[in-house]
Design an enzyme around this catalytic site. Sequence first.
Site, PDB file in Angstrom:
ATOM      1  N   GLY A   1       0.798  -1.295   0.143  1.00 51.14           N
ATOM      2  CA  GLY A   1      -0.174   0.049  -0.177  1.00 51.14           C
ATOM      3  C   GLY A   1       1.474   1.021  -0.410  1.00 51.14           C
ATOM      4  N   LYS A   2       0.295   2.678  -0.148  1.00 53.32           N
ATOM      5  CA  LYS A   2       1.118   3.692  -0.441  1.00 53.32           C
ATOM      6  C   LYS A   2       0.152   5.045  -0.296  1.00 53.32           C
ATOM      7  CE  LYS A   2       4.588   5.641  -3.089  1.00 53.32           C
ATOM      8  NZ  LYS A   2       4.874   6.393  -4.402  1.00 53.32           N
ATOM      9  N   GLY A   3       0.211   5.466   0.832  1.00 47.94           N
ATOM     10  CA  GLY A   3      -0.286   6.945   0.805  1.00 47.94           C
ATOM     11  C   GLY A   3       0.409   8.337   0.627  1.00 47.94           C
ATOM     12  N   THR A   4      -0.242   9.235   1.294  1.00 48.07           N
ATOM     13  CA  THR A   4       0.440  10.814   1.566  1.00 48.07           C
ATOM     14  C   THR A   4       1.013   9.777   2.323  1.00 48.07           C
ATOM     15  OG1 THR A   4      -1.711  11.117   1.231  1.00 48.07           O
ATOM     16  CG2 THR A   4      -0.676  13.041   1.986  1.00 48.07           C
ATOM     17  N   PHE A   5       1.282   9.593   3.581  1.00 45.77           N
ATOM     18  CA  PHE A   5       2.807   9.678   4.616  1.00 45.77           C
ATOM     19  C   PHE A   5       3.801   8.713   4.343  1.00 45.77           C
ATOM     20  CE2 PHE A   5      -1.681  11.693   6.188  1.00 45.77           C
ATOM     21  CZ  PHE A   5      -1.017  12.644   6.180  1.00 45.77           C
ATOM     22  N   GLY A   6       3.131   7.905   3.839  1.00 42.62           N
ATOM     23  CA  GLY A   6       4.519   6.466   3.267  1.00 42.62           C
ATOM     24  C   GLY A   6       3.838   5.038   2.717  1.00 42.62           C
ATOM     25  N   LYS A   7       4.487   3.747   3.185  1.00 41.39           N
ATOM     26  CA  LYS A   7       4.480   2.775   2.133  1.00 41.39           C
ATOM     27  C   LYS A   7       4.263   1.768   3.549  1.00 41.39           C
ATOM     28  CE  LYS A   7       7.898   3.897  -0.268  1.00 41.39           C
ATOM     29  NZ  LYS A   7       8.566   3.742  -1.433  1.00 41.39           N
ATOM     30  N   VAL A   8       3.486   0.586   2.561  1.00 38.43           N
ATOM     31  CA  VAL A   8       3.463  -0.966   3.087  1.00 38.43           C
ATOM     32  C   VAL A   8       3.804  -1.801   2.520  1.00 38.43           C
ATOM     33  CG1 VAL A   8       2.034  -2.067   4.821  1.00 38.43           C
ATOM     34  CG2 VAL A   8       1.162   0.354   5.173  1.00 38.43           C
TER      35      VAL A   8
ATOM     36  N   ASP B   1     -11.129   1.218  10.277  1.00 45.63           N
ATOM     37  CA  ASP B   1     -11.461   0.795   8.799  1.00 45.63           C
ATOM     38  C   ASP B   1     -12.092  -0.612   9.154  1.00 45.63           C
ATOM     39  OD1 ASP B   1     -10.150   1.490   6.574  1.00 45.63           O
ATOM     40  OD2 ASP B   1      -8.492   1.133   7.315  1.00 45.63           O
TER      41      ASP B   1
END
Length: 501
Positions: free
Chosen positions: A178-185, A295
């Site tokens: 996963g990837k988003g505004t604040f970082g990634k997994v 979530d």
Amino acid sequence: AREETLIIIPGLPLSLGATDTMNDVAIVKEGWLHKRGEYIKTWRPRYFLLKNDGTFIGYKERPQDVDQRESPLNNFSVAQCQLMKTERPRPNTFIIRCLQWTTVIERTFHVETPEEREEWATAIQTVADGLKRQEEETMDFRSGSPSDNSGAEEMEVSLAKPKHRVTMNEFEYLKLLGKGTFGKVILVKEKATGRYYAMKILKKEVIVAKDEVAHTLTENRVLQNSRHPFLTALKYSFQTHDRLCFVMEYANGGELFFHLSRERVFSEDRARFYGAEIVSALDYLHSEKNVVYRDLKLENLMLDKDGHIKITDFGLCKEGIKDGATMKTFCGTPEYLAPEVLEDNDYGRAVDWWGLGVVMYEMMCGRLPFYNQDHEKLFELILMEEIRFPRTLGPEAKSLLSGLLKKDPTQRLGGGSEDAKEIMQHRFFANIVWQDVYEKKLSPPFKPQVTSETDTRYFDEEFTAQMITITPPDQDDSMECVDSERRPHFPQFSYSASGTA
């Protein structure tokens, strides 16, 4: 315009605002603010009260008496947050940003004038300082200092100190989850043990902007001390000079989504088993940790090697496209959103019971309760449409799902003060012994065909086919773990769940 960080403070999770339990809770400031919707990104006027216990609550109308104050639309805390000023997307905007578990959460407000914004900022800072002093007075004694070369935080007695400092070099990087505004997994494999983990990497600058120094990483401590059989455990946390890294269990029995897709529908007994384990975990979060999970969806449920549920914490705040005309009005997973979330009536624990209703409906009916490709129509269904059931569904299951999927959170099953206990007592769960659920005494209805914790048969083939490179070419951005004196912001951010790897 640049964002300007005012303060970073420890305290309560953002998700559950403190309540008036004592008579001496005073209102520090009140007035009208424009709050930006978290999902449907429109601005809504709200009348907010800021109290000296950190509670920050908003109403559609100015409350005239004590009775009206008891049911705010928005209810959260300004504690343990960054407060930032910005001129986008509107002038005189301020943003409250908070790390809940390992997920960054934001609330955005704007006022009419810079003076008004300054007044709110000062008031919030005053409350923050008071909370900070209180916390310092009551904080557990901790030995070790920020310059301690071990880089390890003093743990509670039950946790052993890491024997060595964990670094990024100890893992193989297999797949972006996963990837988003604040970082990634990223799915990673620990070289020493062959075990799989999910590594969540957050950019430090979004949690500590400019030169502010974090007083403590309270949420990191919350995670470390969370022990529940159906929640993803934190194995390690460590840092590089520009990132925070959380290494969490990655159960290898496969995603529940994968198993349900293959079988289309689960029997009521199988859904009851998974539902009971989810209720047990949410009860723990609500009652022990004062945290709303927010979530719950099928993709966040995995099975361990024995077939028990693991609720993951791999979520990332999704990125919007752009400010202005091209901005998407929505971000996130719309199918699972509770009505009160869509209406931006900031939500309490009942939002998790709606999520439980959606996932249990999917398990027993083989489809989502509300679905339309058009987001506007989908929102209308969630807000207005009555729930429908297949004829094959039993009366207890219908009753449970009807209760969980009530539009009004105050009328929802689990929406009252009893919270999870109300759901546990529902006749659908009549034969469940809840202590046995917690102790994993119930036999899982399905056992994944894995031979060990390193068996990857339920992983996407591409997960393990090739390694991915996450080290940027720029030398300055090396992923090596750096010396403690080079990381003044997070001097004690290091944790291991056991003394050994």
